[in-house]
Design an enzyme around this catalytic site. Structure first.
Site, PDB file in Angstrom:
ATOM      1  N   CYS A 157       5.528  -3.426  16.665  1.00 49.35           N
ATOM      2  CA  CYS A 157       4.790  -2.435  17.379  1.00 49.35           C
ATOM      3  C   CYS A 157       3.386  -2.756  17.697  1.00 49.35           C
ATOM      4  CB  CYS A 157       5.320  -1.029  16.852  1.00 49.35           C
ATOM      5  SG  CYS A 157       6.714  -1.132  16.398  1.00 49.35           S
ATOM      6  N   CYS A 194       3.367   8.559   0.435  1.00 52.30           N
ATOM      7  CA  CYS A 194       3.949   7.675   1.643  1.00 52.30           C
ATOM      8  C   CYS A 194       4.070   6.292   1.000  1.00 52.30           C
ATOM      9  CB  CYS A 194       3.079   7.643   2.741  1.00 52.30           C
ATOM     10  SG  CYS A 194       3.253   6.523   4.069  1.00 52.30           S
ATOM     11  N   CYS A 213       0.355  -0.715  15.645  1.00 50.52           N
ATOM     12  CA  CYS A 213       0.702  -0.567  14.117  1.00 50.52           C
ATOM     13  C   CYS A 213      -0.171  -1.915  13.408  1.00 50.52           C
ATOM     14  CB  CYS A 213       1.911  -0.377  13.877  1.00 50.52           C
ATOM     15  SG  CYS A 213       2.091  -0.467  12.093  1.00 50.52           S
ATOM     16  N   CYS A 220      -1.660   6.702   9.433  1.00 50.96           N
ATOM     17  CA  CYS A 220      -0.343   6.140  10.032  1.00 50.96           C
ATOM     18  C   CYS A 220      -0.848   4.894  10.684  1.00 50.96           C
ATOM     19  CB  CYS A 220       0.365   6.986  11.020  1.00 50.96           C
ATOM     20  SG  CYS A 220       1.135   8.475  10.372  1.00 50.96           S
ATOM     21  N   GLU A 243       0.824  -1.181   0.036  1.00 53.60           N
ATOM     22  CA  GLU A 243      -0.081   0.023   0.030  1.00 53.60           C
ATOM     23  C   GLU A 243       0.801   1.389  -0.040  1.00 53.60           C
ATOM     24  OE1 GLU A 243      -2.789  -0.248   3.256  1.00 53.60           O
ATOM     25  OE2 GLU A 243      -3.387  -2.588   2.828  1.00 53.60           O
ATOM     26  N   CYS A 291       6.118  -6.238   8.102  1.00 54.56           N
ATOM     27  CA  CYS A 291       7.242  -5.457   8.920  1.00 54.56           C
ATOM     28  C   CYS A 291       7.842  -6.618   9.699  1.00 54.56           C
ATOM     29  CB  CYS A 291       6.599  -4.658   9.765  1.00 54.56           C
ATOM     30  SG  CYS A 291       8.031  -3.373  10.390  1.00 54.56           S
TER      31      CYS A 291
HETATM   32  N1  SAH Z   1       8.559   1.379  10.533  1.00 61.70           N
HETATM   33  C1  SAH Z   1       8.743   2.855  10.297  1.00 61.70           C
HETATM   34  C2  SAH Z   1       7.924   3.285   9.385  1.00 61.70           C
HETATM   35  C3  SAH Z   1       6.489   3.057   9.242  1.00 61.70           C
HETATM   36  S1  SAH Z   1       5.301   3.443  10.638  1.00 61.70           S
HETATM   37  C4  SAH Z   1       8.605   3.624  11.713  1.00 61.70           C
HETATM   38  O1  SAH Z   1       8.351   3.188  12.699  1.00 61.70           O
HETATM   39  O2  SAH Z   1       8.729   4.770  11.803  1.00 61.70           O
HETATM   40  C5  SAH Z   1       5.218   5.296  10.551  1.00 61.70           C
HETATM   41  C6  SAH Z   1       4.543   6.101  11.709  1.00 61.70           C
HETATM   42  O3  SAH Z   1       3.281   5.804  11.943  1.00 61.70           O
HETATM   43  C7  SAH Z   1       5.727   5.846  13.081  1.00 61.70           C
HETATM   44  O4  SAH Z   1       5.976   7.121  13.629  1.00 61.70           O
HETATM   45  C8  SAH Z   1       4.526   5.127  13.571  1.00 61.70           C
HETATM   46  O5  SAH Z   1       4.972   5.198  14.979  1.00 61.70           O
HETATM   47  C9  SAH Z   1       3.237   5.692  13.386  1.00 61.70           C
HETATM   48  N2  SAH Z   1       2.248   4.719  13.772  1.00 61.70           N
HETATM   49  C10 SAH Z   1       2.090   3.451  13.516  1.00 61.70           C
HETATM   50  N3  SAH Z   1       0.750   2.833  13.950  1.00 61.70           N
HETATM   51  C11 SAH Z   1       0.219   3.896  14.374  1.00 61.70           C
HETATM   52  C12 SAH Z   1      -1.330   4.083  14.790  1.00 61.70           C
HETATM   53  N4  SAH Z   1      -2.018   3.137  14.605  1.00 61.70           N
HETATM   54  N5  SAH Z   1      -1.659   5.632  14.905  1.00 61.70           N
HETATM   55  C13 SAH Z   1      -0.886   6.433  14.547  1.00 61.70           C
HETATM   56  N6  SAH Z   1       0.519   6.422  14.235  1.00 61.70           N
HETATM   57  C14 SAH Z   1       0.908   5.039  14.077  1.00 61.70           C
END
Ligand code: SAH
Length: 359
Positions: free
Chosen positions: A128, A117, A131, A347, A104, A124
């Site tokens: 986390c 983006c 996410c 995000c 995506e 991944c």
């Molecule tokens: N792996 C990388 C890039 C992908 S995530 C990273 O961790 O930076 C991109 C951003 O989205 C990160 O800052 C992450 O903390 C945030 N993110 C992930 N899940 C989210 C969610 N459910 N709501 C808001 N931000 C989120």
């Protein structure tokens, strides 16, 4: 056609995908055909600047040259792309890869900016808890041309008057866990001779905090964002276990302090706000202390929910309170607008929703 060409043209499968070659590999390829070196740059220009899908359209090659090239090479662009449009104008592209997996990318219009983006992995490596992509596990790394393909696809679909201004590597995946492919993709995105010509200062890579690789980003000339998301190791172990076990907060922040920031640039720290988890005033004060002395700005991202996830988005007033504490401590703090939430394009919302009932 020479005998060598004929044997290479034996079947479509043995044809070379031109998009899989970087500049030096294409120069070698052209050299093997006994063509002058500048043909490589002509071809690259057709692939990236003009985005042609058919060798026949490379009109500064003679008809004979085009036929010879088409017999041994192809342009394997992806064409299976579903677009979901949010009510706020954000567009999410679901692009099917040759092996059937889907990635995506998200195109986000905001005032004068149009930001794309990009994903760097299918799924991944990290886990986390807030996410959606993390729940998929890692299916595989994307290749350089699969990363660039997302940009080509989005450019093909821009609407009249639209111009892509920024790229963020913040989609599915951890870009620093696929560094070589990402670095090569950035070379194609930024190249001004034949590539997409997007200035490196308009590209930002976001990492969950692979501390030992941060310095590699500096060489690319792009901006670096770090997803901090927590202010103590206990909290970060809970929210981002895989990455924090490898690179605990002190280690990560030491790498940030040592990062060779060019003049006039700042690091970005991202901080996902989860109600009752990491959004207290005390967290904000701790965050200010952790970042003290680092030339940076802070992006607060109120949690974007997705089905089956236990976390909650804080009330707007709590987000503002968090921002105020940091501002009073002298930081530049933005609250990231969560665009495209209605198409799961914001995000943390990229990836497959796994039904809890599926075994
Ligand atoms: N792996 C990388 C890039 C992908 S995530 C990273 O961790 O930076 C991109 C951003 O989205 C990160 O800052 C992450 O903390 C945030 N993110 C992930 N899940 C989210 C969610 N459910 N709501 C808001 N931000 C989120």
């Amino acid at each position: 056609m020479t005998r060598r060409d004929r044997s290479r043209a034996a079947s479509a499968e043995t044809r070379t995908n031109l998009l899989a070659l970087d500049e030096s590999a294409l120069e070698q390829f052209v050299n093997d055909l006994d063509w002058p070196k500048f043909r490589a740059r002509q071809i690259l220009r057709w692939l990236y600047r003009e985005r042609v899908r058919d060798i026949e359209r490379m009109t500064d090659l003679s008809k004979t040259e085009r036929a010879r090239l088409a017999a041994i090479a192809s342009i394997d662009r992806l064409s299976d792309c579903e677009v979901r449009r949010s009510s706020d104008g954000t567009r999410k592209f679901l692009l099917r890869l040759q092996d059937g997996l889907v990635i995506e990318s998200v195109l986000i219009p905001d005032a004068a900016r149009l930001t794309l983006c990009l994903s760097t992995q299918v799924g991944c490596t990290l886990d986390c808890g807030f996410c959606l992509t993390g729940q998929m596990g890692l299916k595989r790394n994307l290749t350089t041309h699969e990363i660039v393909e997302q940009a080509l696809t989005a450019l093909d679909r821009l609407e009249p008057g639209e111009r892509l201004t920024n790229i963020v590597l913040m989609g599915m995946g951890e870009p620093l866990a696929n560094f070589d492919a990402v670095a090569a993709a950035i070379a194609r995105l930024t190249n001004t001779g034949w590539g997409l010509g997007i200035p490196a200062r308009r590209i930002t890579l976001s990492t969950a905090g692979l501390a030992s690789r941060l310095k590699d980003v500096a060489g690319l000339g792009i901006n670096l964002a770090i997803s901090l998301n927590a202010t103590t190791d206990a909290q970060r172990d809970r929210l981002m276990p895989a990455v924090n076990r490898l690179h605990p907060l002190a280690h990560l922040l030491a790498a940030c302090r040592a990062y060779p920031l060019p003049p006039h640039r700042r690091l970005t720290f991202e901080y996902v706000l989860l109600a009752g988890e990491n959004d207290s005033e005390q967290d904000a004060r701790r965050l200010a202390k952790l970042l003290n002395g680092i030339r940076c700005k802070i992006n607060l991202i109120p949690f974007n929910p997705f089905p089956g996830n236990p976390y909650r988005r804080p009330a707007d007033s709590d987000v503002l309170r968090f921002q105020t504490v940091l501002r009073k401590a002298g930081f530049d703090v933005l609250i990231r607008k969560s665009k495209g939430r209605d198409v799961l394009g914001a995000c943390g919302q990229l990836g497959e929703l796994v039904s809890p009932h599926r075994s």
